[in-house]
Design a protein around this motif. Structure first.
Motif, PDB file in Angstrom:
ATOM      1  N   SER B 306      -8.019   7.026  -0.933  1.00  0.00           N
ATOM      2  CA  SER B 306      -8.088   5.913  -0.002  1.00  0.00           C
ATOM      3  C   SER B 306      -9.043   6.338   1.110  1.00  0.00           C
ATOM      4  N   GLU B 308     -11.365   5.881   4.180  1.00  0.00           N
ATOM      5  CA  GLU B 308     -11.499   4.975   5.312  1.00  0.00           C
ATOM      6  C   GLU B 308     -12.872   5.131   5.941  1.00  0.00           C
ATOM      7  N   GLU B 319     -11.492  -4.483  11.779  1.00  0.00           N
ATOM      8  CA  GLU B 319     -11.468  -4.515  10.313  1.00  0.00           C
ATOM      9  C   GLU B 319     -12.007  -3.201   9.790  1.00  0.00           C
ATOM     10  N   LYS B 324     -10.590   2.302  -2.356  1.00  0.00           N
ATOM     11  CA  LYS B 324      -9.456   2.840  -3.108  1.00  0.00           C
ATOM     12  C   LYS B 324      -9.890   3.005  -4.558  1.00  0.00           C
ATOM     13  N   VAL B 365     -11.350  -2.712   0.218  1.00  0.00           N
ATOM     14  CA  VAL B 365     -10.471  -3.656   0.909  1.00  0.00           C
ATOM     15  C   VAL B 365     -10.841  -3.632   2.389  1.00  0.00           C
ATOM     16  N   GLU B 367      -9.300  -3.808   5.534  1.00  0.00           N
ATOM     17  CA  GLU B 367      -7.957  -3.818   6.106  1.00  0.00           C
ATOM     18  C   GLU B 367      -7.955  -4.533   7.445  1.00  0.00           C
ATOM     19  N   ASN B 368      -6.854  -5.196   7.745  1.00  0.00           N
ATOM     20  CA  ASN B 368      -6.670  -6.000   8.949  1.00  0.00           C
ATOM     21  C   ASN B 368      -7.425  -7.335   8.892  1.00  0.00           C
ATOM     22  N   LEU B 372      -6.574 -11.223   3.625  1.00  0.00           N
ATOM     23  CA  LEU B 372      -7.074  -9.921   3.171  1.00  0.00           C
ATOM     24  C   LEU B 372      -8.243 -10.104   2.213  1.00  0.00           C
TER      25      LEU B 372
END
Lengths: 308, 479
Positions: B306, B308, B319, B324, B365, B367-368, B372
């Motif tokens: 994952s 980031e 965001e 992933k 993805v 995120e936030n 989504l």
């Protein structure tokens, strides 16, 4: 495919022959010696002869302070049975890393395959105060101990003991070699002392405090160094002040180590009229020079310059 | 010497397998075998030659009896002298013993402190920096304009005992106005495994690539090559173990493998056991007395991660694009060094090349984001740099570097990939750099560097004036 050919075809015997060399190479009964500097390689050669397979990590044209921990050196140290170095922090910039990377237990500090020559002599120039503004000083004292024939003999005595410790089955061989060397060396020292008598109290200037042990032994007097502090290149103001000091003293020569850039020495020589005597830093082991031959050359050059 | 040699064992196995033809070899095994075999052969020949060249001194044979007599007297005299110098050594040792009684400080580890600071000037705003096709993460951001400190480092190292060595590197740096102490490295390494094996455990820089293992203060340029910035967020380190082996050959051959937690960028996320793996092979040697080289191949893999990327505000919550999936990186490097007569003190030259290629397979993805947003990702990113450094006098070095990157990232929703910074839009990031540095001694350095930076569509010109000062212990640097 080439690979099938290698295993099944005409190359099979070639492959077998190559691997046969493994056995021949590993059945060699010689001790692998890794010497950091040529002088110790030459000394090991005199004391161990054909029982040793000697490699010198540096040549007489390299500054042993600034060596790269090169892959080739790691590979050599990996196979060493005995590592002979000067110590006294001379090799601090590369040797610790080399020893760690080589992953060879025999040459780790504290083991019999780890031999630091400077551990066995009392050193000159041990700084009273450690501060880098005084240059790249060595806390343990001046490491260039091989410039004294007296110390060579001292190290030889210890090296012989170490060789016997590692390779006990050849004790008599090493002892005989040492006895012969000791006699020869004492004769040579007698000769050098006679020749070098004229060097006593001769004032010199040198690039670096490289020859302090030789100066101590011959009684030469090091008036000043071209480097303002160890490891720092000579600046113009320092050279100008040196020129004055030379004029006020009867300086016979500017001693220069062959691997160092000679610009500063040449400039000072032109300004002051004092000749530069360029001397190989150590034995040219790679081309078969012996310690005796190197010292002969050094003394001869100095004597010629002093008699002028 | 009754030693079990690894190469003998290996060649015995090889011999038997060839004879029986039962086992299938991989091409790699064969290549390693040949590499192991040939240099030994070359070595023994070279050594035999060298031994023949050694002078055999016969001076001793010519000494007559009279001389021997006087010699023996002299010997006695010198032996007395040597004995007295032995006494001096003993006295020295005693002095040292007294010193050690004065405090336990004598066993303190070797400590070096590195100061690093810069004055940076940019045409573009450094916060606008991006690398199209490479979403940035880790420590990839540019340093601020004007004066700023880089990493101030404290390095402590020592042998733990006769079996282990230990090293700690602390970095003190400012992030977003707060001073943070970062544990860069804390590892132990075996000293006594022997036979060429070394085990390292703890937190350390991975052995992939060439530059990755070097501390920032040992770099030849102020900033990391673009490919390191893009793939690793400058440098890759993690918590784990490494086993490496140096072959007993004349040619330098090192093979190693690492297992990491997989929680650090460019991996990430929680892993119950091993999260990422690496393996590497390095070869090296000398050509004559003046030339040296090293070449390496490395591979890094992390599954179910994952990752980031650096997030940015987008009218509300931050965001953060997260990748992933599975990832792997392959790296190639080649280093060539030259110094006249092998004497690096006065002049030397270094040529350095590295290439990396990464493949990502999974999903991105945001995120936030609400709702989504996500996309599948089939990403390919590769790049290289080539640099040359020339030390033309003791104090002076100059260098040039060229960086080039490309990428091909595909997915189900290009808008999401674009938002994440993974769409290059046909732009191939490149950068040209030149630098000059002055070293007053081994311990201080002042560097001026200029970059013409085409990382993104708006070309930038960058100027750095950097100082690096090293206090304390004299650290040894790798090749």
């Amino acid at each position: 495919m080439l690979f099938d050919k290698l295993i099944n075809g005409q190359y099979r015997y070639f492959l077998l022959a190559i691997c046969g060399l493994f056995f021949s190479a590993s059945s060699q009964a010689t001790l692998n010696v890794f010497a950091c500097e040529p002088e110790w390689a030459a000394l090991a050669n005199v004391l161990g002869g054909e029982k040793l397979s000697i490699f010198s990590a540096t040549t007489s044209m390299q500054d042993p302070h600034y060596i790269q921990a090169r892959p080739s050196l790691i590979a050599k140290a990996r196979r060493a049975d005995l590592l002979i170095c000067t110590g006294a922090e001379l090799e601090a910039g590369w040797l610790p890393l080399l020893i760690r990377k080589a992953a060879n237990t025999k040459i780790q500090p504290g083991n019999s395959g780890h031999f630091f020559a400077a551990d066995f002599v009392s050193k000159l120039g041990v700084p009273e105060q450690l501060d880098r503004s005084h240059g790249d000083v060595h806390g343990e004292g001046n490491p260039h101990i091989h410039t004294s024939p007296k110390y060579i003999l001292r190290v030889a005595t210890e090296l012989k003991k170490r060789l016997i410790q590692i390779d006990e089955s050849n004790q008599d061989f090493y002892q005989k070699k040492f006895d012969a060397f000791e006699k020869r060396w004492l004769l040579s020292m007698q000769r050098w002392e006679q020749q070098a008598a004229v060097l006593k109290d001769v004032k010199i200037v040198a690039h670096h405090e490289y020859w302090v042990y030789l100066n101590d032994w011959t009684g030469m007097h090091l008036l000043a160094t071209l480097e303002p502090v160890p490891g720092v290149s000579p600046g113009s103001s320092h050279l100008v002040s040196l020129k004055k000091r030379i004029a006020n003293n009867d300086v016979k020569m500017i001693m220069h180590v062959a691997y160092v850039n000679d610009r500063a020495a040449t400039w000072l020589s032109e300004q002051s009229g004092v000749p530069v005597v360029s001397i190989a830093a150590t034995v040219d082991f790679q081309n078969g020079e012996s310690l005796t031959a190197w010292f002969d050359g050094v003394i001869e050059k100095l004597v010629v310059a002093a008699n002028k | 010497m009754p030693l079990i040699r690894f190469d003998v064992v290996v060649s015995t196995i090889l011999f038997h397998t060839i004879m029986s033809k039962k086992m299938k070899f991989s091409l790699i095994t064969c290549a390693v075998m040949v590499a192991l075999c040939t240099p030994v052969a070359a070595l023994s020949a070279a050594e035999n030659q060298a031994e023949k060249n050694q002078p055999i001194s016969n001076e001793a044979d010519n000494i007559n009896k009279q001389q021997i007599k006087s010699l023996e007297q002299r010997l006695l005299a010198v032996e007395t002298k040597i004995n007295s110098s032995e006494n001096e050594v003993v006295a020295n040792n005693n002095r040292q013993a007294v010193m050690s009684q004065q405090g336990n400080n004598i066993f303190n580890p070797a400590i070096s402190v590195i100061f690093d600071g810069v004055y940076a000037s940019y045409n573009n705003h450094p916060e606008d920096y991006k690398l199209p096709g490479y979403a940035l993460g880790g420590e990839a951001e540019l340093s601020a304009s004007g004066f700023s400190l880089g990493h101030s480092e404290i390095i402590m190292s020592s042998n733990v005992d006769d079996k282990f060595y230990g090293q700690l590197t602390l970095a003190i740096a400012e992030h977003d106005g707060e001073t943070e102490i970062e544990l860069e490295e804390a590892f132990f390494e075996t000293l006594a495994l022997g036979n060429g094996f070394t085990l390292r455990g703890g937190r350390f820089y991975s052995g992939i690539g060439y530059l990755n293992q070097q501390h920032q203060h040992a770099w030849d340029f102020y900033d990391a090559p673009l490919i390191y910035r893009g793939l690793f967020g400058n440098q890759y380190r993690d918590d784990g173990i490494r086993l490496s082996y140096i072959a007993a050959t004349n040619l330098f051959l090192e093979v190693g493998a690492e297992a990491f937690s997989g929680s650090k960028y460019p991996a990430g996320g929680q892993h119950d056991d091993v999260g990422s793996w690496t393996s590497f092979v390095n070869l090296g040697g000398d050509v004559g007395v003046s030339h040296s080289w090293q070449a390496g191949l490395s591979y890094w893999q992390a599954d179910d991660i994952s990752r980031e990327y650096g997030g940015h505000a987008h009218g509300g919550a931050v965001e953060t694009p997260v990748f992933k999936g599975d990832t792997n990186t392959i790296g190639l490097n080649a280093i060539y060094k030259w110094a006249p007569n092998g004497n690096y003190r006065e002049q030397n030259f270094k040529l350095q090349f590295e290439y990396f290629k990464r493949e990502d397979e999974g999903d991105v993805v945001l995120e936030n984001s609400n709702p989504l947003e996500a996309s599948s990702l089939n990403g390919k990113q590769d790049g290289w740099y080539l640099q040359a450094i020339w030390q033309f006098a003791r104090e002076w070095r100059v260098g040039a570097r060229y960086d080039s990157l490309s990428s091909d990232n595909r997915g189900s929703d290009v808008a999401v990939l674009n938002e994440a910074g993974l769409v290059a839009d046909g732009h191939m990031p490149t950068r040209s750099s030149v630098m000059a540095e002055w070293k007053a001694s081994e311990f201080s350095r002042i560097r001026l560097q200029y970059n013409y930076d085409d990382s993104y569509q708006q070309s930038d010109q960058q100027l750095f004036l950097q100082y690096t000062m090293s206090l304390g212990a004299h650290g040894a640097h790798a090749f």
